[in-house]
Motif scaffolding. Sequence first.
Motif, PDB file in Angstrom:
ATOM      1  N   SER A 111       5.039   1.467   0.170  1.00  0.00           N
ATOM      2  CA  SER A 111       4.565   0.276   0.898  1.00  0.00           C
ATOM      3  C   SER A 111       4.975  -1.029   0.204  1.00  0.00           C
ATOM      4  O   SER A 111       4.541  -2.105   0.613  1.00  0.00           O
ATOM      5  CB  SER A 111       3.046   0.333   1.034  1.00  0.00           C
ATOM      6  N   PHE A 112       5.798  -0.930  -0.845  1.00  0.00           N
ATOM      7  CA  PHE A 112       6.229  -2.142  -1.557  1.00  0.00           C
ATOM      8  C   PHE A 112       7.340  -2.843  -0.772  1.00  0.00           C
ATOM      9  O   PHE A 112       8.501  -2.886  -1.205  1.00  0.00           O
ATOM     10  CB  PHE A 112       6.730  -1.792  -2.959  1.00  0.00           C
ATOM     11  N   ALA A 113       6.981  -3.379   0.374  1.00  0.00           N
ATOM     12  CA  ALA A 113       7.982  -4.041   1.220  1.00  0.00           C
ATOM     13  C   ALA A 113       7.310  -5.235   1.896  1.00  0.00           C
ATOM     14  O   ALA A 113       6.102  -5.445   1.745  1.00  0.00           O
ATOM     15  CB  ALA A 113       8.486  -3.055   2.265  1.00  0.00           C
ATOM     16  N   ALA A 114       8.083  -5.999   2.648  1.00  0.00           N
ATOM     17  CA  ALA A 114       7.505  -7.127   3.388  1.00  0.00           C
ATOM     18  C   ALA A 114       6.790  -6.586   4.628  1.00  0.00           C
ATOM     19  O   ALA A 114       7.178  -5.547   5.173  1.00  0.00           O
ATOM     20  CB  ALA A 114       8.616  -8.086   3.801  1.00  0.00           C
ATOM     21  N   HIS A 115       5.734  -7.312   5.075  1.00  0.00           N
ATOM     22  CA  HIS A 115       4.991  -6.885   6.270  1.00  0.00           C
ATOM     23  C   HIS A 115       5.920  -6.648   7.451  1.00  0.00           C
ATOM     24  O   HIS A 115       5.802  -5.659   8.162  1.00  0.00           O
ATOM     25  CB  HIS A 115       4.001  -7.970   6.700  1.00  0.00           C
TER      26      HIS A 115
ATOM     27  N   ILE B 110      -0.227   0.567   7.988  1.00  0.00           N
ATOM     28  CA  ILE B 110       0.673   0.495   9.150  1.00  0.00           C
ATOM     29  C   ILE B 110       1.573   1.744   9.195  1.00  0.00           C
ATOM     30  O   ILE B 110       1.750   2.377  10.235  1.00  0.00           O
ATOM     31  CB  ILE B 110       1.541  -0.797   9.059  1.00  0.00           C
ATOM     32  N   LEU B 111       2.124   2.094   8.031  1.00  0.00           N
ATOM     33  CA  LEU B 111       3.040   3.240   7.972  1.00  0.00           C
ATOM     34  C   LEU B 111       2.290   4.562   8.185  1.00  0.00           C
ATOM     35  O   LEU B 111       2.751   5.440   8.916  1.00  0.00           O
ATOM     36  CB  LEU B 111       3.765   3.272   6.615  1.00  0.00           C
ATOM     37  N   SER B 112       1.117   4.677   7.568  1.00  0.00           N
ATOM     38  CA  SER B 112       0.298   5.891   7.731  1.00  0.00           C
ATOM     39  C   SER B 112      -0.033   6.116   9.192  1.00  0.00           C
ATOM     40  O   SER B 112       0.030   7.238   9.694  1.00  0.00           O
ATOM     41  CB  SER B 112      -1.047   5.744   7.017  1.00  0.00           C
ATOM     42  N   GLU B 113      -0.402   5.034   9.850  1.00  0.00           N
ATOM     43  CA  GLU B 113      -0.795   5.139  11.261  1.00  0.00           C
ATOM     44  C   GLU B 113       0.394   5.636  12.091  1.00  0.00           C
ATOM     45  O   GLU B 113       0.248   6.502  12.957  1.00  0.00           O
ATOM     46  CB  GLU B 113      -1.252   3.759  11.747  1.00  0.00           C
ATOM     47  N   ALA B 114       1.577   5.115  11.786  1.00  0.00           N
ATOM     48  CA  ALA B 114       2.777   5.523  12.532  1.00  0.00           C
ATOM     49  C   ALA B 114       3.082   7.006  12.294  1.00  0.00           C
ATOM     50  O   ALA B 114       3.418   7.737  13.232  1.00  0.00           O
ATOM     51  CB  ALA B 114       3.969   4.662  12.118  1.00  0.00           C
ATOM     52  N   ILE B 115       2.923   7.453  11.051  1.00  0.00           N
ATOM     53  CA  ILE B 115       3.173   8.872  10.732  1.00  0.00           C
ATOM     54  C   ILE B 115       2.134   9.741  11.439  1.00  0.00           C
ATOM     55  O   ILE B 115       2.444  10.812  11.977  1.00  0.00           O
ATOM     56  CB  ILE B 115       3.114   9.096   9.188  1.00  0.00           C
ATOM     57  N   GLY B 116       0.886   9.244  11.454  1.00  0.00           N
ATOM     58  CA  GLY B 116      -0.190   9.963  12.142  1.00  0.00           C
ATOM     59  C   GLY B 116       0.120  10.111  13.629  1.00  0.00           C
ATOM     60  O   GLY B 116      -0.079  11.174  14.218  1.00  0.00           O
ATOM     61  N   LYS B 117       0.630   9.044  14.239  1.00  0.00           N
ATOM     62  CA  LYS B 117       0.939   9.069  15.679  1.00  0.00           C
ATOM     63  C   LYS B 117       2.036  10.094  15.982  1.00  0.00           C
ATOM     64  O   LYS B 117       2.083  10.651  17.066  1.00  0.00           O
ATOM     65  CB  LYS B 117       1.399   7.678  16.138  1.00  0.00           C
TER      66      LYS B 117
ATOM     67  N   ILE C 267       2.865   6.994   0.749  1.00  0.00           N
ATOM     68  CA  ILE C 267       2.481   7.914   1.820  1.00  0.00           C
ATOM     69  C   ILE C 267       3.396   9.123   1.689  1.00  0.00           C
ATOM     70  O   ILE C 267       4.603   8.984   1.507  1.00  0.00           O
ATOM     71  CB  ILE C 267       2.674   7.264   3.208  1.00  0.00           C
ATOM     72  N   TRP C 268       2.790  10.279   1.773  1.00  0.00           N
ATOM     73  CA  TRP C 268       3.519  11.539   1.548  1.00  0.00           C
ATOM     74  C   TRP C 268       3.365  12.362   2.810  1.00  0.00           C
ATOM     75  O   TRP C 268       2.242  12.677   3.201  1.00  0.00           O
ATOM     76  CB  TRP C 268       2.876  12.227   0.349  1.00  0.00           C
TER      77      TRP C 268
ATOM     78  N   ASN D 273       0.533  -2.688   4.507  1.00  0.00           N
ATOM     79  CA  ASN D 273       1.777  -1.970   4.839  1.00  0.00           C
ATOM     80  C   ASN D 273       1.535  -0.469   4.877  1.00  0.00           C
ATOM     81  O   ASN D 273       2.015   0.231   5.773  1.00  0.00           O
ATOM     82  CB  ASN D 273       2.860  -2.251   3.789  1.00  0.00           C
ATOM     83  N   ALA D 274       0.811   0.014   3.860  1.00  0.00           N
ATOM     84  CA  ALA D 274       0.561   1.453   3.760  1.00  0.00           C
ATOM     85  C   ALA D 274      -0.205   1.941   4.994  1.00  0.00           C
ATOM     86  O   ALA D 274       0.106   3.000   5.549  1.00  0.00           O
ATOM     87  CB  ALA D 274      -0.220   1.764   2.485  1.00  0.00           C
TER      88      ALA D 274
END
Length: 394
Positions: A375-379, A311-318, A332-333, A308-309
């Motif tokens: 990232s403590f969530a469902a995929h 996936i989210l990091s990549e989206a923030i990076g984009k 993620i900060w 999850n982390a």
Amino acid sequence: MVKLNSNLESLSENYLFVEVARRKQEYAKKNPFAKIISMGIGDVTLPLSKVVVDEMKRAAETLSFKATFKGYPPYEGYEFLREAISEKYKSLGVKIGTGEIYVSDGSKSDASNILDIFNRHSEVLIIDPVYPVYRDSSIINGNKVRYLRATEENNFLPMPYEGLLGDLIYLCSPNNPTGAVYSKEQLKKWVDFANQNRRIIIFDAAYEAFIEDKNLPHSIYEIEGAKSCAMEVCSFSKSAGFTGVRCAYTVIPKELEVNGHSVGKAWLRRQSVKFNGVSYVTQKAACASLTSEGKKGVLECISYYKTNARILSEAIGKLGLWHIGGENSPYIWFKCPKGMTSWEMFDFLLREANIVCTPGSGFGESGEGFIRLSSFAAHEEALYAAQRLKELKI
Ligand code: PLP
């Protein structure tokens, strides 16, 4: 005349998560069809592993027989659990004896209660932004709090310098809220600073299980010299999913002394007065999470959250936003775009992407202008959130 501890009045309003919930509710009321996803929570969501639950059942059964019934546990924890924890340290190349381990119901309580054994005139150094427990416990106790600023420039990993004040130093790595992790070289500088200036480090390793980079330290005791200046709090909460079960431990090496007095002995004395131990069933369950089968369960959960982390990091990076964490941490900060404040960005994410995050300013002044995602969530939720993030126009 009875009076309340006036230090309580100095605490800032605990409004962060209350305000997050209020704004979320208000938005949901106005937009009943919006699918809101929460990427703000710091609590685990995956269930306990089978190995752990089976052991809990077995342990509970033991208590149903006269011959094997157990009453109060030892203040410092059962030997079987302390041995398993000692073995865990051995696997990091660190020798920690069972007599240096103190089992408890949580690293939150330990990180807070440890202040009881130090003089109220001891000053506390806190890195801002901060897990609020260190700051608020110090304020309640009447200790003077000093702040060291974590910023984008120091990658949210500030370092000690000559003249830095604060007798007790809270360090948290991997960090909540920033996800930043100190390297061995950086921690060595903190350890040397503490030894040279007779300070004590309270090292919070609650998120150590998220570290996968082999070069990063899981424990401060991987650093030479740490045993004479540092204690470490750690927990089963984020590794084995024990946030609701409650089990943790603090390590205080025999070498750790203040004016010739053993810090470990002082802690045990404090615990024996104010704490009556952790239940047998819980300690057995914690022990099960440290067996080879148990470790597999821990790894599975951690890798689930870390996917999850990523996936989210990549989206923030984009989105082109400056960010840290997410690699060896569940958090993620990231920096808000266009000079937005944390709360402005919170509202923007809620309105434009239906994502609930945690405003960085809630963790201290230096958190202003930043956001914490968890990232403590469902995929499915992480994927959904990432998709919405990527589609944002900022
Ligand atoms: N330390 C840090 C840095 C945390 O973020 C948390 C919980 O979120 C804790 C300690 C509390 O852990 P426990 O559940 O062991 O009390």
